[in-house]
Design a protein around this motif. Structure first.
Motif, short mmCIF file in Angstrom:
data_model
loop_
_atom_site.label_atom_id
_atom_site.label_comp_id
_atom_site.label_asym_id
_atom_site.label_seq_id
_atom_site.Cartn_x
_atom_site.Cartn_y
_atom_site.Cartn_z
N UNK A 36 0.53 -1.27 0.22
CA UNK A 36 0.02 0.18 0.06
C UNK A 36 1.00 1.10 0.43
N UNK A 37 0.09 1.98 -0.54
CA UNK A 37 1.15 3.47 -1.26
C UNK A 37 0.79 4.39 -1.33
N UNK A 38 0.69 5.82 -1.04
CA UNK A 38 0.08 7.20 -1.08
C UNK A 38 0.78 7.76 -2.24
N UNK A 39 -0.15 8.28 -3.13
CA UNK A 39 0.44 9.35 -4.65
C UNK A 39 -0.50 9.95 -4.40
N UNK A 40 -0.39 11.66 -4.43
CA UNK A 40 -0.86 12.68 -4.83
C UNK A 40 -2.43 12.63 -3.99
N UNK A 221 1.80 11.03 -12.84
CA UNK A 221 2.42 9.95 -12.72
C UNK A 221 1.87 9.38 -11.80
N UNK A 222 0.06 9.13 -11.85
CA UNK A 222 -0.48 7.54 -11.31
C UNK A 222 -0.37 6.44 -12.26
N UNK A 223 -0.70 6.49 -13.45
CA UNK A 223 0.26 4.96 -14.32
C UNK A 223 1.50 5.19 -13.69
N UNK A 224 2.47 5.84 -13.84
CA UNK A 224 3.37 5.53 -13.21
C UNK A 224 3.58 4.00 -12.11
N UNK A 225 3.65 5.12 -11.09
CA UNK A 225 2.64 5.09 -9.61
C UNK A 225 2.25 3.42 -9.76
N UNK A 226 1.75 2.90 -10.22
CA UNK A 226 0.84 1.64 -10.52
C UNK A 226 1.76 0.87 -10.61
N UNK A 227 2.41 0.96 -11.90
CA UNK A 227 2.84 0.09 -13.01
C UNK A 227 4.45 -0.05 -11.67
N UNK A 228 4.86 0.88 -10.98
CA UNK A 228 5.82 0.48 -10.28
C UNK A 228 5.98 -0.55 -8.69
N UNK A 229 4.22 -0.02 -8.71
CA UNK A 229 3.72 -0.79 -7.56
C UNK A 229 3.44 -2.56 -7.64
N UNK A 230 3.17 -2.72 -8.69
CA UNK A 230 3.02 -3.71 -9.43
C UNK A 230 3.87 -5.04 -9.18
N UNK A 231 5.44 -3.99 -10.58
CA UNK A 231 6.19 -4.10 -10.05
C UNK A 231 6.94 -4.90 -8.90
N UNK A 232 7.16 -3.31 -8.02
CA UNK A 232 7.40 -3.78 -6.42
C UNK A 232 7.53 -5.21 -5.78
N UNK A 233 5.42 -5.70 -6.27
CA UNK A 233 5.03 -6.71 -5.65
C UNK A 233 5.61 -8.11 -6.11
N UNK A 234 5.40 -7.43 -7.81
CA UNK A 234 5.94 -9.14 -8.08
C UNK A 234 7.03 -10.03 -7.87
N UNK A 235 8.02 -8.42 -8.01
CA UNK A 235 9.20 -8.96 -7.25
C UNK A 235 8.92 -9.85 -5.83
N UNK A 236 8.85 -8.61 -4.86
CA UNK A 236 8.72 -9.21 -3.25
C UNK A 236 8.13 -10.83 -3.63
#
Length: 359
Positions: A36-40, A221-236
């Motif tokens: 879970x993260x906050x973004x703007x 930047x919301x789309x990029x924030x979602x992409x980053x969140x998914x990438x981090x979750x996938x890696x973990x």
């Protein structure tokens, strides 16, 4: 009374819950990752699930994404089997669910807008691109429950109108907009950094669509924030094959019931969560102290969940809460014993607050 696994299963068979409870003991997801993260001004939540077969071979991944705009209450729930290509699979893998803040449409359920009594009414959510004037919308029909059968007398709530409505209980909501069109509403958010969201209803007397509320959003930047969140979750998820992946501070489910059900491999739309959400929005919301108790729960539950997750015995404690409180509460609700369910849940909260006084 001691609630054993066998006794609970017998109780569920007697109340018609056997079908809904069976998946608890079937093949379950071996790995769940919550971030879970906050973004703007947005709250981004992610649940990654990995499914394994009996030989511990990875069968597939799925991503469940929650976006909530904190000031407007706009919510988007997404689900995809292709977490690596979420935005490229909008019209193939899943249909995003777009929702609004319920408080915005409560004036629709008043005698002023329904002078002839409860009837089917329509609401909408429209996302406007102010740069191009392009508009995409979703329409829902709200259908009133006008009578109750004898078999559902204990759980049925008929639609009623009020000058100050507090919920949409008694109305069932059905999306009128086709699924492929609803998917384009989500895409509209990312075509500009400053979309406008309109929430309203169909005024049959004026034969026009009227607006209750308008919100200006910032999706920079919301789309990029979602992409980053998914990438981090996938890696973990793939690098930490544990019951719950990520560091303890990453796993802070906001609702104890959800945390308990997740530990048991139950999905966000399982029978237990649906029953307790209906209980919260119905019986408890109408309780004289309901609003106060719900607010107190939202204030303390996230901290308690985080404290349990950090506990070395956290997984065991979530399972104990599931068997000892969650399932008995659901059984009580199904039997119409809402007062008993209320007391059981309050007892659990008192014990948890005593066990984690620092929260």
């Amino acid at each position: 009374m001691l609630f054993t696994r066998r006794r609970l299963l017998k109780g569920f068979a007697a109340t018609g819950l056997a079908t809904g409870a069976t998946p608890v003991f079937a093949k379950i997801d071996k790995t769940v990752c919550d971030l879970e993260r906050d973004h703007r001004g947005w709250r981004l939540g992610l649940r990654m699930r990995a499914q394994y077969d009996s030989a511990d071979t990875l069968e597939g991944l799925a991503a469940y994404i929650r976006l909530k705009h904190m000031s407007s209450g706009l919510r988007l729930n997404l689900r995809t089997g292709r977490p690596d290509a979420v935005f490229d699979s909008l019209n193939r893998d899943y249909v995003p669910l777009v929702n609004y803040k319920t408080d915005d449409i409560l004036p629709l359920f008043t005698p002023r807008l329904q002078p002839e009594g409860p009837e089917t009414v329509s609401s909408f959510l429209l996302i406007e691109n102010p740069d191009t004037g392009d508009e995409k919308y979703v329409i829902w029909d709200h259908i009133p429950k006008l009578s109750c059968d004898e078999n559902e007398a204990l759980t049925c709530t008929k639609a009623e109108l009020s000058d100050t409505p507090t919920s949409t209980l008694g109305w069932s909501r059905k999306r009128r907009t086709p699924a492929h069109e609803a998917a384009t509403v989500f895409s509209q958010l990312f075509k500009t950094d400053r979309p406008k969201v309109h929430v309203g209803y169909y005024d049959r007397f004026e034969d026009t669509w009227a607006r209750f509320a308008v919100y200006d959003l910032d999706t920079t930047g919301l789309r990029q924030a979602v992409d980053d969140l998914i990438r981090d979750g996938n890696e973990r998820l793939l690098s930490r094959p544990l019951d719950v992946c990520g560091t303890p501070e990453d796993f802070e489910p906001c609702f104890l019931t959800t945390a308990c059900c997740t530990q048991m491999g139950r999905g966000d739309d399982c029978a237990e969560l649906r029953a307790l959400r209906r209980f919260r929005d119905g019986w408890l919301a109408r309780h004289p102290q309901g609003a106060t108790l719900i607010a107190e729960y939202y204030r303390t539950a996230p901290g308690i969940c985080a404290a349990i997750a950090r506990d070395a015995q956290g997984a065991r404690r979530f399972r104990a809460l599931y068997w000892g409180t969650i399932l008995p509460c659901v059984a009580a609700i199904r039997l119409g014993a809402n007062g008993l369910a209320f007391r059981l849940y309050c007892r659990m909260m008192r014990r948890l607050q005593a066990a984690y006084p620092q929260v």
